[in-house]
Write an enzyme that holds these catalytic residues in place. Structure first.
Site, short mmCIF file in Angstrom:
data_model
loop_
_atom_site.label_atom_id
_atom_site.label_comp_id
_atom_site.label_asym_id
_atom_site.label_seq_id
_atom_site.Cartn_x
_atom_site.Cartn_y
_atom_site.Cartn_z
N HIS A 53 0.85 -1.19 0.00
CA HIS A 53 0.00 0.00 0.00
C HIS A 53 0.89 1.24 0.00
O HIS A 53 2.02 1.21 0.48
CB HIS A 53 -0.89 0.02 1.24
N GLU A 55 0.94 3.87 1.85
CA GLU A 55 1.43 4.27 3.17
C GLU A 55 2.62 3.42 3.61
O GLU A 55 3.62 3.94 4.11
CB GLU A 55 0.33 4.12 4.24
N CYS A 83 -6.14 1.73 5.88
CA CYS A 83 -6.73 0.47 6.32
C CYS A 83 -6.14 0.09 7.68
O CYS A 83 -5.18 0.73 8.14
CB CYS A 83 -6.46 -0.62 5.28
N CYS A 86 -2.29 -0.44 7.58
CA CYS A 86 -1.53 0.80 7.46
C CYS A 86 -1.63 1.65 8.72
O CYS A 86 -0.64 2.26 9.13
CB CYS A 86 -2.00 1.58 6.23
#
Length: 152
Positions: A53, A55, A83, A86
């Protein structure tokens, strides 16, 4: 202290992710002095890595640049509510402030869903600012998924 947003840089990363056929989410990490030290967009498909992801990739790069697993005083700008995975990484990295754009009622982990920062097991809770450039972030996501649906 004056607030200066770096969300446009995160949106640029999201646009590049979308052009790579990744979900258009972008993130940047900003040092205490206000310098962008890491930037990334989603790369889960490209890297065949469900943890890639925006992040996570930005935090990894910022930690590598700092030579530390922690980023005290740093700010993370991300185009979509993180999410749970993260959000946990943000806490572990000791990010001082999280600034995000669009809410994610389905998969979010900050204001929705797991609400990671509200758990007693969460050792560090960053300051959270939401809704920054939310319309632009939402438009990127809506356009991406509408295009996917049209393609079948």
């Amino acid at each position: 202290m004056t607030f200066a947003s770096h969300m446009e840089a995160a949106l640029a990363e999201a646009r590049m992710a979308g052009r790579r056929d990744e979900v258009p989410v972008g993130a940047v990490v900003v040092s205490p002095s206000g310098e962008i030290v890491a930037a990334a967009g989603n790369r889960t498909r490209e890297l065949s890595d469900p943890t890639a992801h925006a992040e996570i990739l930005a935090i990894r790069a910022a930690c590598a640049a700092a030579g530390s697993e922690r980023l005290p005083g740093h700010v993370l700008y991300v185009t979509l509510e993180p999410c749970p995975m993260c959000a946990s990484a943000i806490s572990q990295a000791r990010i001082a402030r999280l600034c995000y754009g669009a809410d994610d009622p389905r998969s979010g982990g900050v204001a929705h869903g797991a609400r990671v920062f509200a758990h007693p097991q969460c050792h560090h809770v960053p300051e959270v600012l939401d809704g920054i450039a939310a319309r632009e972030a939402e438009a990127l996501l809506r356009g991406f998924f509408a295009h996917k649906r049209r393609k079948g």
